[in-house]
Design a protein around this motif. Structure first.
Motif, PDB file in Angstrom:
ATOM      1  N   UNK A  44       0.818  -1.213   0.000  1.00 28.55           N
ATOM      2  CA  UNK A  44       0.000   0.000   0.000  1.00 28.55           C
ATOM      3  C   UNK A  44       0.851   1.262   0.000  1.00 28.55           C
ATOM      4  N   UNK A  45       0.336   2.297  -0.611  1.00 28.81           N
ATOM      5  CA  UNK A  45       0.970   3.606  -0.547  1.00 28.81           C
ATOM      6  C   UNK A  45       0.522   4.301   0.735  1.00 28.81           C
ATOM      7  N   UNK A  46       1.414   5.037   1.347  1.00 33.64           N
ATOM      8  CA  UNK A  46       1.105   5.759   2.572  1.00 33.64           C
ATOM      9  C   UNK A  46       1.200   7.251   2.310  1.00 33.64           C
ATOM     10  N   UNK A  47       0.078   7.929   2.448  1.00 29.90           N
ATOM     11  CA  UNK A  47       0.038   9.380   2.290  1.00 29.90           C
ATOM     12  C   UNK A  47       0.143  10.014   3.675  1.00 29.90           C
ATOM     13  N   UNK A  48       1.235  10.693   3.951  1.00 27.26           N
ATOM     14  CA  UNK A  48       1.475  11.282   5.267  1.00 27.26           C
ATOM     15  C   UNK A  48       0.800  12.650   5.343  1.00 27.26           C
ATOM     16  N   UNK A  49       0.066  12.863   6.435  1.00 29.69           N
ATOM     17  CA  UNK A  49      -0.669  14.111   6.658  1.00 29.69           C
ATOM     18  C   UNK A  49      -0.168  14.765   7.941  1.00 29.69           C
ATOM     19  N   UNK A 107      -8.696  17.361   2.940  1.00 27.02           N
ATOM     20  CA  UNK A 107      -8.058  17.698   1.669  1.00 27.02           C
ATOM     21  C   UNK A 107      -7.039  16.622   1.283  1.00 27.02           C
ATOM     22  N   UNK A 108      -6.212  16.224   2.235  1.00 30.22           N
ATOM     23  CA  UNK A 108      -5.235  15.162   1.975  1.00 30.22           C
ATOM     24  C   UNK A 108      -5.948  13.869   1.593  1.00 30.22           C
ATOM     25  N   UNK A 109      -7.018  13.546   2.312  1.00 23.06           N
ATOM     26  CA  UNK A 109      -7.756  12.317   2.021  1.00 23.06           C
ATOM     27  C   UNK A 109      -8.436  12.376   0.652  1.00 23.06           C
ATOM     28  N   UNK A 110      -8.833  13.561   0.239  1.00 24.39           N
ATOM     29  CA  UNK A 110      -9.398  13.702  -1.104  1.00 24.39           C
ATOM     30  C   UNK A 110      -8.371  13.274  -2.149  1.00 24.39           C
ATOM     31  N   UNK A 111      -7.165  13.842  -2.045  1.00 32.02           N
ATOM     32  CA  UNK A 111      -6.113  13.492  -3.009  1.00 32.02           C
ATOM     33  C   UNK A 111      -5.720  12.018  -2.896  1.00 32.02           C
ATOM     34  N   UNK A 112      -5.649  11.506  -1.684  1.00 35.10           N
ATOM     35  CA  UNK A 112      -5.283  10.096  -1.490  1.00 35.10           C
ATOM     36  C   UNK A 112      -6.324   9.176  -2.107  1.00 35.10           C
ATOM     37  N   UNK A 113      -7.598   9.525  -1.935  1.00 31.16           N
ATOM     38  CA  UNK A 113      -8.683   8.740  -2.522  1.00 31.16           C
ATOM     39  C   UNK A 113      -8.593   8.749  -4.046  1.00 31.16           C
ATOM     40  N   UNK A 114      -8.338   9.906  -4.629  1.00 32.73           N
ATOM     41  CA  UNK A 114      -8.201  10.017  -6.066  1.00 32.73           C
ATOM     42  C   UNK A 114      -6.996   9.224  -6.572  1.00 32.73           C
ATOM     43  N   UNK A 115      -5.898   9.274  -5.825  1.00 32.36           N
ATOM     44  CA  UNK A 115      -4.710   8.514  -6.217  1.00 32.36           C
ATOM     45  C   UNK A 115      -4.993   7.020  -6.201  1.00 32.36           C
ATOM     46  N   UNK A 116      -5.732   6.563  -5.183  1.00 28.39           N
ATOM     47  CA  UNK A 116      -6.091   5.154  -5.112  1.00 28.39           C
ATOM     48  C   UNK A 116      -6.933   4.722  -6.301  1.00 28.39           C
ATOM     49  N   UNK A 117      -7.882   5.564  -6.694  1.00 33.24           N
ATOM     50  CA  UNK A 117      -8.732   5.256  -7.843  1.00 33.24           C
ATOM     51  C   UNK A 117      -7.913   5.198  -9.126  1.00 33.24           C
ATOM     52  N   UNK A 171      -4.563   4.888  -9.581  1.00 32.96           N
ATOM     53  CA  UNK A 171      -3.473   3.910  -9.613  1.00 32.96           C
ATOM     54  C   UNK A 171      -3.951   2.481  -9.398  1.00 32.96           C
ATOM     55  N   UNK A 172      -5.211   2.322  -8.986  1.00 31.38           N
ATOM     56  CA  UNK A 172      -5.780   1.008  -8.650  1.00 31.38           C
ATOM     57  C   UNK A 172      -4.984   0.330  -7.539  1.00 31.38           C
ATOM     58  N   UNK A 173      -4.603   1.147  -6.555  1.00 31.36           N
ATOM     59  CA  UNK A 173      -3.831   0.645  -5.419  1.00 31.36           C
ATOM     60  C   UNK A 173      -4.469   1.132  -4.118  1.00 31.36           C
ATOM     61  N   UNK A 174      -4.099   0.478  -3.036  1.00 33.60           N
ATOM     62  CA  UNK A 174      -4.530   0.921  -1.714  1.00 33.60           C
ATOM     63  C   UNK A 174      -3.665   2.095  -1.270  1.00 33.60           C
ATOM     64  N   UNK A 175      -4.314   3.193  -0.866  1.00 34.26           N
ATOM     65  CA  UNK A 175      -3.593   4.356  -0.348  1.00 34.26           C
ATOM     66  C   UNK A 175      -4.112   4.630   1.059  1.00 34.26           C
ATOM     67  N   UNK A 176      -3.225   4.573   2.032  1.00 32.67           N
ATOM     68  CA  UNK A 176      -3.577   4.754   3.440  1.00 32.67           C
ATOM     69  C   UNK A 176      -3.075   6.116   3.911  1.00 32.67           C
ATOM     70  N   UNK A 177      -3.955   6.910   4.508  1.00 31.94           N
ATOM     71  CA  UNK A 177      -3.549   8.194   5.069  1.00 31.94           C
ATOM     72  C   UNK A 177      -3.076   7.989   6.502  1.00 31.94           C
TER      73      UNK A 177
END
Length: 326
Positions: free
Chosen positions: A33-38, A49-59, A61-67
């Protein structure tokens, strides 16, 4: 002031992006999983705002992104964490780079990280300008009218500050007209807004996310932006140059960073993904609802912007006489 609920309503749960570029994501990018640090606490507007971008990145890239939230020390805890993380492409820092990296060397006596060399600078995301606001109950409709009042009042008038960007914007304005208006520091925006609405303060410079609700409610009146030109998301508010403050052009920006020595192919892929996100209609709508403009870029542009703003912040801190933090 915008709440977490208003942030979500602005579009954080928007529909998925088209998966352009996502088809090769699984095979070309390291597993896990990718980790988005906030740098902000959970539930705050900036966290959403960070979670918005992380959610979009997950969609995309088709990967799990954890904030992962790592608040504290004015963002330095999160920033140091990213600087020390393994450069494997799995740790991503989505942050207000203009303040947490460009301004940091001039705001702290000592940093545990190098804002330039401890990171790979991926791309810009969005930008915003602080807004010069006055109480709606006051008669001032232009910067010229406010300035005339402040000159007459001398040091008997005051303005509020709760963030360094707002403080600097106010001091640039004061310096332009040799105003003696006294700063009043606040720890939180709610107390400052209360004093502004109740005419205890003559003006404030505040970010659009914080004040947009009060403007819409008719409690405060916007006179100008701290940026030189108008923002697309705030078309009815004149830029500083148009409003009569020609030397003001302070813009805050959000950006993406990764640990130094992250392989370039991974950086290039993140740059591509985030620039697709920046121009996606859902993103444009979400940002517009909170008074922020999309700001797509690339690693070269971000590095140049970071270097230029780091130099500029040295002058801002001197102008505003900001006391360094330990």
């Amino acid at each position: 002031m915008f709440t977490r609920r208003q942030f979500v309503a602005a579009g954080a749960g928007a529909a998925a992006l088209p998966l352009a570029g996502g088809a090769f994501a699984q095979s070309d990018y390291p597993s896990g999983p990718l980790r988005a640090i906030c740098m902000f606490p959970p539930g705050t507007g900036a966290d959403v705002l960070v979670r918005f971008y992380a959610n979009k990145l997950g969609q995309l890239s088709q990967r799990t992104v954890i904030v992962e939230n790592k608040p504290g020390a004015f963002g330095n805890i999160a920033t140091e964490y990213v600087a020390r993380a393994k450069p494997d492409g799995l740790t991503i820092y989505i942050a207000p780079g203009s303040s947490v990296l460009a301004a940091a060397p001039h705001l702290f006596k000592k940093l545990s990280f190098d804002p330039i060399n401890d990171f790979e600078h991926v791309t810009t995301l969005s930008k915003l300008a602080f807004i010069l606001c006055v109480p709606a109950s006051k008669p001032w409709k232009t910067v010229a009218e406010l300035t005339a009042y402040l000159k007459e009042q001398g040091d008997k008038a005051s303005y509020g500050s709760v963030a360094n960007t707002g403080l600097v914007s106010s001091e640039i304005y004061k310096a332009q007209f040799d105003l003696k208006t006294v700063e009043v520091k606040y720890k939180e925006t709610s107390a400052m807004f209360n004093d502004l609405v109740n005419e205890q303060l003559a003006f404030v410079h505040i970010d659009p996310v914080g004040v947009k609700g009060l403007i819409e409610q008719g409690k405060v009146r916007p006179l100008a932006l701290g940026a030189a030109e108008r923002m697309k998301s705030l078309p009815d508010i004149p830029g500083a140059r148009e409003a009569g403050i020609p030397n003001s052009n302070l813009i805050a920006w959000w950006s993406v960073h990764m640990p130094a020595k992250t392989p370039k192919p991974l950086l290039d892929k993140l740059e591509m993904w985030f620039n697709q996100i920046a121009i996606d209609p859902d993103t444009v709508k979400f940002l517009g609802n909170i008074g922020t403009d999309p700001f797509p870029g690339d690693s070269k542009m971000l590095k140049e912007l970071l270097l230029a703003d780091t130099k500029a912040w040295g002058e801002y801190v001197k102008l505003a006489k900001i006391e360094l933090l330990g």
